[in-house]
Design an enzyme around this catalytic site. Structure first.
Site, PDB file in Angstrom:
ATOM      1  N   ASP A  73       0.540  -1.223  -0.012  1.00  0.00           N
ATOM      2  CA  ASP A  73      -0.212  -0.024  -0.003  1.00  0.00           C
ATOM      3  C   ASP A  73       0.747   1.252  -0.018  1.00  0.00           C
ATOM      4  OD1 ASP A  73      -2.051  -1.804   0.296  1.00  0.00           O
ATOM      5  OD2 ASP A  73      -3.172  -0.470   1.736  1.00  0.00           O
ATOM      6  N   CYS A 119      -8.476   4.801   1.014  1.00  0.00           N
ATOM      7  CA  CYS A 119      -8.975   4.786   2.280  1.00  0.00           C
ATOM      8  C   CYS A 119      -8.132   5.663   3.353  1.00  0.00           C
ATOM      9  CB  CYS A 119      -9.191   3.446   2.913  1.00  0.00           C
ATOM     10  SG  CYS A 119      -9.817   2.401   1.561  1.00  0.00           S
ATOM     11  N   TYR A 152      -8.012 -14.763   4.734  1.00  0.00           N
ATOM     12  CA  TYR A 152      -6.581 -14.296   5.272  1.00  0.00           C
ATOM     13  C   TYR A 152      -6.921 -13.507   6.477  1.00  0.00           C
ATOM     14  CZ  TYR A 152      -8.142 -10.172   2.811  1.00  0.00           C
ATOM     15  OH  TYR A 152      -8.716  -9.009   2.127  1.00  0.00           O
ATOM     16  N   ASN A 182     -17.831  11.799   2.548  1.00  0.00           N
ATOM     17  CA  ASN A 182     -17.294  12.999   1.876  1.00  0.00           C
ATOM     18  C   ASN A 182     -17.278  14.123   2.697  1.00  0.00           C
ATOM     19  OD1 ASN A 182     -17.260  11.804  -0.778  1.00  0.00           O
ATOM     20  ND2 ASN A 182     -19.081  12.410  -1.484  1.00  0.00           N
ATOM     21  N   HIS A 196     -17.128   9.022  -1.004  1.00  0.00           N
ATOM     22  CA  HIS A 196     -16.117   8.535  -1.962  1.00  0.00           C
ATOM     23  C   HIS A 196     -14.946   8.092  -1.125  1.00  0.00           C
ATOM     24  CE1 HIS A 196     -18.732  10.529  -4.616  1.00  0.00           C
ATOM     25  NE2 HIS A 196     -18.418   9.717  -5.432  1.00  0.00           N
ATOM     26  N   GLU A 224      -3.921   0.561  -2.338  1.00  0.00           N
ATOM     27  CA  GLU A 224      -3.128  -0.673  -2.547  1.00  0.00           C
ATOM     28  C   GLU A 224      -2.569  -0.294  -3.903  1.00  0.00           C
ATOM     29  OE1 GLU A 224      -7.239  -2.077  -0.781  1.00  0.00           O
ATOM     30  OE2 GLU A 224      -6.221  -0.793  -2.224  1.00  0.00           O
TER      31      GLU A 224
END
Length: 233
Positions: free
Chosen positions: A28, A53, A93, A104, A148, A186
């Site tokens: 990331d 994020c 995992y 937002n 978002h 990512e």
């Protein structure tokens, strides 16, 4: 190395964090939330390509009234039974997801542009800084949901409990002594259609002079320093 990652965070600069070969096996891009500008969002979406994020600590999320999305869905299933199966977390995992709300900031327009997302990310950082400083913060007055930018709520005991990118990024922020709110994304591979390999992520880090750190290093160093500085038990 972890020391380089800590120094970069103190300067508001990006770090690449690889988790574990036997976990997601993903790298990331991580940037302290308070430092994120539109060009940083552009870099994350172009060079990263994954979901952008913001990781925040468990304590901050609790004080701001932000639940795990899993809990929201589980509660909503009482009214909408079809959600019960959706809320069943069954990936191989991990035991659960760190997703909370998608938001937002209220000063954004559509919320998706680089300008809008960077504003939302910085404002989430400001919210975390305020609430952890003991100030009152009206989250609903500042943000709307759905939005978002996904907020990720770290585990209460951080890397002692879970070692996802959420916890790893917050651990580095705590070690750096900065506001523990971190934008993460990512890195994907447009050739294979999968996550960017660790080797290619390391090449990218070397090319752009960005610190590359593995989850193992973060966990080991954090636990060592936690004992010395009483960061977390």
């Amino acid at each position: 190395m972890i020391e380089d990652a800590i120094k970069a965070f103190r300067k508001g600069k990006p770090v690449l964090i690889y988790d574990f070969d036997d976990r997601e096996g993903e790298t990331d891009i991580a940037i302290p939330a308070l430092s994120v500008e539109p060009e940083d969002v552009a870099m994350m979406r172009i060079d990263g390509g994954g979901l952008i994020c913001v990781s925040i600590p468990f304590s901050a999320a609790e004080k701001l009234g932000l639940p795990f999305m899993h809990d929201i869905l589980s509660f909503s299933a009482r009214m909408f039974p079809q959600l019960e199966r959706i809320a069943h977390f069954d990936i191989s995992y991990d035991s659960r997801s760190s997703f909370s709300l998608w938001v937002n900031h209220r000063d954004t327009y559509t919320g998706i542009t680089d300008v809008d997302r960077s504003l939302t990310i910085r404002k989430v950082g400001e919210a975390v800084k305020s609430i952890l400083s003991g100030e009152d913060f009206d989250f609903g007055r500042e943000f709307r949901s759905p939005g978002h930018v996904a907020i990720l709520k770290a585990s209460q005991k951080l890397v002692y409990e879970r070692v996802g990118q959420t916890e790893l990024s917050i651990a580095i922020a705590e070690l750096a002594g900065i506001t523990p709110a971190v934008a993460i994304c990512e890195m994907l591979d447009d050739k294979s259609g999968r996550a960017l390999s660790k080797e290619d992520a390391m090449k990218y880090a070397a090319e752009y002079d960005i610190p590359f750190v593995e989850g193992r290093e973060v966990v080991e160093y954090y636990k060592k320093r936690a004992e010395e500085l009483k960061i977390r038990v």
